[in-house]
Design a protein around this motif. Structure first.
Motif, PDB file in Angstrom:
ATOM      1  N   THR A 150       8.868 -99.148 -66.653  1.00 42.56           N
ATOM      2  CA  THR A 150       7.874 -99.795 -67.501  1.00 42.56           C
ATOM      3  C   THR A 150       8.531-100.573 -68.635  1.00 42.56           C
ATOM      4  OG1 THR A 150       7.658 -97.705 -68.719  1.00 42.56           O
ATOM      5  CG2 THR A 150       6.025 -98.164 -67.005  1.00 42.56           C
ATOM      6  N   ASP A 151       9.614-100.039 -69.212  1.00 42.35           N
ATOM      7  CA  ASP A 151      10.336-100.768 -70.252  1.00 42.35           C
ATOM      8  C   ASP A 151      11.755-100.216 -70.345  1.00 42.35           C
ATOM      9  OD1 ASP A 151      10.750 -98.857 -72.678  1.00 42.35           O
ATOM     10  OD2 ASP A 151       8.638 -98.575 -72.177  1.00 42.35           O
ATOM     11  N   ASP A 152      12.605-100.941 -71.029  1.00 34.78           N
ATOM     12  CA  ASP A 152      14.015-100.567 -71.122  1.00 34.78           C
ATOM     13  C   ASP A 152      14.374-100.065 -72.513  1.00 34.78           C
ATOM     14  OD1 ASP A 152      16.447-100.182 -69.959  1.00 34.78           O
ATOM     15  OD2 ASP A 152      17.146-102.231 -70.195  1.00 34.78           O
ATOM     16  N   GLU A 153      13.363 -99.755 -73.309  1.00 32.86           N
ATOM     17  CA  GLU A 153      13.609 -99.359 -74.693  1.00 32.86           C
ATOM     18  C   GLU A 153      13.488 -97.863 -74.911  1.00 32.86           C
ATOM     19  OE1 GLU A 153      14.635-101.688 -76.717  1.00 32.86           O
ATOM     20  OE2 GLU A 153      14.373-103.173 -75.126  1.00 32.86           O
ATOM     21  N   THR A 154      12.944 -97.157 -73.944  1.00 33.64           N
ATOM     22  CA  THR A 154      12.663 -95.730 -74.094  1.00 33.64           C
ATOM     23  C   THR A 154      13.573 -94.909 -73.186  1.00 33.64           C
ATOM     24  OG1 THR A 154      10.338 -96.277 -74.500  1.00 33.64           O
ATOM     25  CG2 THR A 154      10.849 -93.985 -73.990  1.00 33.64           C
ATOM     26  N   LEU A 155      14.075 -93.795 -73.708  1.00 32.83           N
ATOM     27  CA  LEU A 155      14.870 -92.875 -72.896  1.00 32.83           C
ATOM     28  C   LEU A 155      13.975 -92.282 -71.815  1.00 32.83           C
ATOM     29  CD1 LEU A 155      17.700 -91.521 -72.690  1.00 32.83           C
ATOM     30  CD2 LEU A 155      16.733 -89.623 -74.012  1.00 32.83           C
ATOM     31  N   ARG A 156      14.349 -92.500 -70.570  1.00 36.06           N
ATOM     32  CA  ARG A 156      13.481 -92.093 -69.463  1.00 36.06           C
ATOM     33  C   ARG A 156      14.236 -91.240 -68.447  1.00 36.06           C
ATOM     34  NH1 ARG A 156       8.762 -94.349 -69.714  1.00 36.06           N
ATOM     35  NH2 ARG A 156       8.441 -96.244 -70.967  1.00 36.06           N
ATOM     36  N   PRO A 157      13.521 -90.279 -67.826  1.00 36.46           N
ATOM     37  CA  PRO A 157      14.141 -89.534 -66.724  1.00 36.46           C
ATOM     38  C   PRO A 157      14.356 -90.467 -65.538  1.00 36.46           C
ATOM     39  CG  PRO A 157      11.808 -89.018 -66.872  1.00 36.46           C
ATOM     40  CD  PRO A 157      12.131 -89.851 -68.085  1.00 36.46           C
ATOM     41  N   LEU A 158      15.241 -90.090 -64.648  1.00 33.81           N
ATOM     42  CA  LEU A 158      15.555 -90.899 -63.482  1.00 33.81           C
ATOM     43  C   LEU A 158      14.930 -90.300 -62.225  1.00 33.81           C
ATOM     44  CD1 LEU A 158      19.344 -91.615 -64.116  1.00 33.81           C
ATOM     45  CD2 LEU A 158      17.498 -93.291 -64.203  1.00 33.81           C
ATOM     46  N   ALA A 159      14.495 -91.164 -61.335  1.00 35.53           N
ATOM     47  CA  ALA A 159      14.001 -90.740 -60.025  1.00 35.53           C
ATOM     48  C   ALA A 159      14.714 -91.550 -58.963  1.00 35.53           C
ATOM     49  CB  ALA A 159      12.491 -90.933 -59.920  1.00 35.53           C
ATOM     50  N   TYR A 208      25.231 -93.710 -66.285  1.00 32.13           N
ATOM     51  CA  TYR A 208      25.908 -93.023 -67.379  1.00 32.13           C
ATOM     52  C   TYR A 208      26.707 -93.988 -68.231  1.00 32.13           C
ATOM     53  CZ  TYR A 208      25.792 -87.883 -67.529  1.00 32.13           C
ATOM     54  OH  TYR A 208      25.453 -86.580 -67.745  1.00 32.13           O
ATOM     55  N   ALA A 209      27.452 -94.849 -67.558  1.00 30.28           N
ATOM     56  CA  ALA A 209      28.392 -95.706 -68.276  1.00 30.28           C
ATOM     57  C   ALA A 209      27.732 -96.913 -68.927  1.00 30.28           C
ATOM     58  CB  ALA A 209      29.487 -96.182 -67.312  1.00 30.28           C
ATOM     59  N   GLY A 210      26.634 -97.395 -68.350  1.00 30.50           N
ATOM     60  CA  GLY A 210      26.124 -98.670 -68.818  1.00 30.50           C
ATOM     61  C   GLY A 210      24.706 -98.712 -69.333  1.00 30.50           C
ATOM     62  N   ILE A 211      23.898 -97.647 -69.141  1.00 34.78           N
ATOM     63  CA  ILE A 211      22.486 -97.711 -69.507  1.00 34.78           C
ATOM     64  C   ILE A 211      22.162 -96.597 -70.502  1.00 34.78           C
ATOM     65  CG2 ILE A 211      20.122 -97.717 -68.663  1.00 34.78           C
ATOM     66  CD1 ILE A 211      21.786-100.057 -67.662  1.00 34.78           C
ATOM     67  N   GLU A 212      21.981 -96.967 -71.760  1.00 34.71           N
ATOM     68  CA  GLU A 212      21.741 -95.992 -72.819  1.00 34.71           C
ATOM     69  C   GLU A 212      20.402 -95.273 -72.675  1.00 34.71           C
ATOM     70  OE1 GLU A 212      23.678 -95.069 -75.289  1.00 34.71           O
ATOM     71  OE2 GLU A 212      25.348 -96.451 -74.978  1.00 34.71           O
ATOM     72  N   THR A 213      19.415 -95.935 -72.027  1.00 39.31           N
ATOM     73  CA  THR A 213      18.080 -95.349 -71.958  1.00 39.31           C
ATOM     74  C   THR A 213      17.832 -94.598 -70.651  1.00 39.31           C
ATOM     75  OG1 THR A 213      17.262 -97.500 -71.190  1.00 39.31           O
ATOM     76  CG2 THR A 213      17.045 -97.006 -73.550  1.00 39.31           C
ATOM     77  N   ALA A 214      18.889 -94.320 -69.887  1.00 36.77           N
ATOM     78  CA  ALA A 214      18.769 -93.506 -68.681  1.00 36.77           C
ATOM     79  C   ALA A 214      19.144 -92.070 -69.012  1.00 36.77           C
ATOM     80  CB  ALA A 214      19.678 -94.057 -67.581  1.00 36.77           C
ATOM     81  N   ASP A 215      18.207 -91.161 -68.834  1.00 35.42           N
ATOM     82  CA  ASP A 215      18.412 -89.756 -69.190  1.00 35.42           C
ATOM     83  C   ASP A 215      18.895 -88.977 -67.974  1.00 35.42           C
ATOM     84  OD1 ASP A 215      18.396 -87.199 -70.094  1.00 35.42           O
ATOM     85  OD2 ASP A 215      16.303 -87.176 -70.746  1.00 35.42           O
ATOM     86  N   LEU A 216      20.198 -88.768 -67.879  1.00 33.50           N
ATOM     87  CA  LEU A 216      20.753 -88.069 -66.727  1.00 33.50           C
ATOM     88  C   LEU A 216      20.695 -86.553 -66.859  1.00 33.50           C
ATOM     89  CD1 LEU A 216      22.094 -91.044 -66.464  1.00 33.50           C
ATOM     90  CD2 LEU A 216      23.485 -89.887 -64.768  1.00 33.50           C
ATOM     91  N   THR A 217      20.073 -86.063 -67.921  1.00 27.89           N
ATOM     92  CA  THR A 217      19.796 -84.632 -67.984  1.00 27.89           C
ATOM     93  C   THR A 217      18.490 -84.311 -67.270  1.00 27.89           C
ATOM     94  OG1 THR A 217      18.549 -84.709 -70.072  1.00 27.89           O
ATOM     95  CG2 THR A 217      20.944 -84.538 -70.225  1.00 27.89           C
ATOM     96  N   ARG A 218      17.752 -85.360 -66.874  1.00 27.35           N
ATOM     97  CA  ARG A 218      16.465 -85.172 -66.183  1.00 27.35           C
ATOM     98  C   ARG A 218      16.422 -86.112 -64.974  1.00 27.35           C
ATOM     99  NH1 ARG A 218      11.756 -86.092 -70.188  1.00 27.35           N
ATOM    100  NH2 ARG A 218      13.000 -87.894 -70.812  1.00 27.35           N
ATOM    101  N   ILE A 219      16.782 -85.570 -63.816  1.00 28.34           N
ATOM    102  CA  ILE A 219      16.839 -86.359 -62.590  1.00 28.34           C
ATOM    103  C   ILE A 219      15.953 -85.707 -61.539  1.00 28.34           C
ATOM    104  CG2 ILE A 219      18.319 -87.268 -60.756  1.00 28.34           C
ATOM    105  CD1 ILE A 219      20.692 -86.931 -62.671  1.00 28.34           C
ATOM    106  N   ALA A 220      15.177 -86.529 -60.845  1.00 28.08           N
ATOM    107  CA  ALA A 220      14.416 -86.075 -59.685  1.00 28.08           C
ATOM    108  C   ALA A 220      14.890 -86.859 -58.465  1.00 28.08           C
ATOM    109  CB  ALA A 220      12.923 -86.294 -59.891  1.00 28.08           C
ATOM    110  N   VAL A 221      14.884 -86.219 -57.308  1.00 27.27           N
ATOM    111  CA  VAL A 221      15.220 -86.901 -56.060  1.00 27.27           C
ATOM    112  C   VAL A 221      14.029 -86.777 -55.120  1.00 27.27           C
ATOM    113  CG1 VAL A 221      17.715 -86.638 -56.238  1.00 27.27           C
ATOM    114  CG2 VAL A 221      16.372 -84.814 -55.184  1.00 27.27           C
ATOM    115  N   CYS A 222      13.869 -87.790 -54.278  1.00 28.36           N
ATOM    116  CA  CYS A 222      12.711 -87.831 -53.391  1.00 28.36           C
ATOM    117  C   CYS A 222      13.108 -88.517 -52.102  1.00 28.36           C
ATOM    118  CB  CYS A 222      11.566 -88.602 -54.070  1.00 28.36           C
ATOM    119  SG  CYS A 222      10.094 -88.822 -53.028  1.00 28.36           S
ATOM    120  N   GLY A 223      12.630 -88.014 -50.961  1.00 28.77           N
ATOM    121  CA  GLY A 223      12.949 -88.658 -49.706  1.00 28.77           C
ATOM    122  C   GLY A 223      12.092 -88.157 -48.564  1.00 28.77           C
TER     123      GLY A 223
END
Length: 318
Positions: free
Chosen positions: A73-82, A147-162
């Motif tokens: 939705t936006d690149d300004e907020t720390l967000r979990p990853l899916a 991790y290296a390039g995106i400050e707003t990606a929260d890698l402490t909260r990851i979901a996987v789906c398949g």
């Protein structure tokens, strides 16, 4: 300062994974340099989905040689990853609808092309289990980029789906990946690959998105399923929340095949597993509401975001 430490930790983790790969006789894969990330144009199918969702941002890029499309939705907020894995014979655009559902729920969602599929087609024929494992390994490369390039990606909260092969990759990552997702949504897949019909999915070969049969088919190395199946790591399914669906009429991934790892996981202490069996459904007709139901269920297990650091330690005394 905390972010710098996190980046150092992930680089050390990547190095450790490379050493482990060497010890196992596999060629190590260097983590991608963020500068190696190349922007790309959305393919027509993704562009149409983007047009239908004007409130979301769609981006296409490659991490090394891995084609990716992300939705947020936006690149300004720390967000979990899916991380969403597509099924065999498909491509990342086919799973983009699921990524949209996660993005609408506040995730930074993305889909990669699997080896021998979509823009990752390279003319090489691979067995489906090998593709599922390589597909899961790709996720670590993409997460290194975040991790290296995106400050707003929260890698402490990851979901996987398949789904199907993608579900095999998601379960493989829960058991053997470099990070520990908090949750997963899996459709028509099992972690016990040896319990699957030996003449079914695990016997398939794929090249450039098409199934290969006969003498041109690839041959699965002896012992590959036993060495790589997620079910061998039962403890991996104790902590994450897993939303799982199966079809009662699925002959490719039977309910018995699913229970052969689900049962031991529950007996070992797994509590946050939710298994739904749909009557009348086979392998290729999962319910359309799967993604929405999974996201809603996982919401109860999504951890709170990490607290903001107090002040600027790096700037003190400067």
């Amino acid at each position: 300062m905390k972010r710098s430490c996190m980046r150092l930790l992930v680089l050390l983790l990547a190095a450790a994974l490379a050493v482990t790969a060497c010890a196992c006789g596999k060629a190590p894969e260097a983590p991608p340099d963020p500068s190696a990330v190349t922007p790309a144009a959305l393919r027509p199918a993704a562009a149409r989905i983007a047009e239908d969702n004007p409130g979301l941002t769609f981006r296409a890029f490659t991490v090394g040689t891995i084609p990716v499309v992300e939705v947020l939705t936006d690149d300004e907020t720390l967000r979990p990853l899916a991380a969403v894995f597509h099924a065999e014979g498909g491509c990342k655009e086919d799973a983009l609808g699921t990524a949209v559902t996660f993005a609408e729920a506040g995730y930074r969602a993305f889909v990669m092309d699997a080896p021998s599929h979509g823009e990752a087609s390279d003319g090489q024929t691979r067995t489906l289990p090998e593709i599922a494992v390589q597909y899961g390994r790709q996720l670590d490369s993409v997460l290194t980029y975040y991790y290296a390039g995106i400050e707003t990606a929260d890698l402490t909260r990851i979901a996987v789906c398949g789904e199907s092969m993608g579900g095999m990759s998601a379960l493989w990552y829960l058991a053997r990946g470099g990070h520990r997702p908090f949750g997963a949504a899996v459709a028509m897949a099992t972690a016990d690959w040896q319990s699957m019909d030996p003449d079914g999915l695990v016997s398939q070969s794929w090249c450039d998105g098409k199934q290969v049969r006969g003498r041109r088919a690839a041959v699965l190395p002896a012992g590959y399923l036993a060495e790589n199946e997620p079910a061998a790591v039962t403890r991996a399914f104790i902590r994450p929340a897993i939303y799982l669906i199966s079809g009662a009429n699925d002959t490719d991934v039977t309910t018995d095949s699913v229970y052969s790892w689900y049962g031991p996981a529950v007996e070992s202490g797994a509590e946050d597993l939710h298994w739904v069996i749909y009557q009348g459904c086979g392998h290729d007709n999962r319910p359309a509401e799967f993604a929405a139901d999974a996201v809603k269920w996982l919401a109860d297990y999504l951890p709170e975001p990490p607290p903001e650091p107090d002040g600027d330690p790096e700037g003190e005394g400067g």
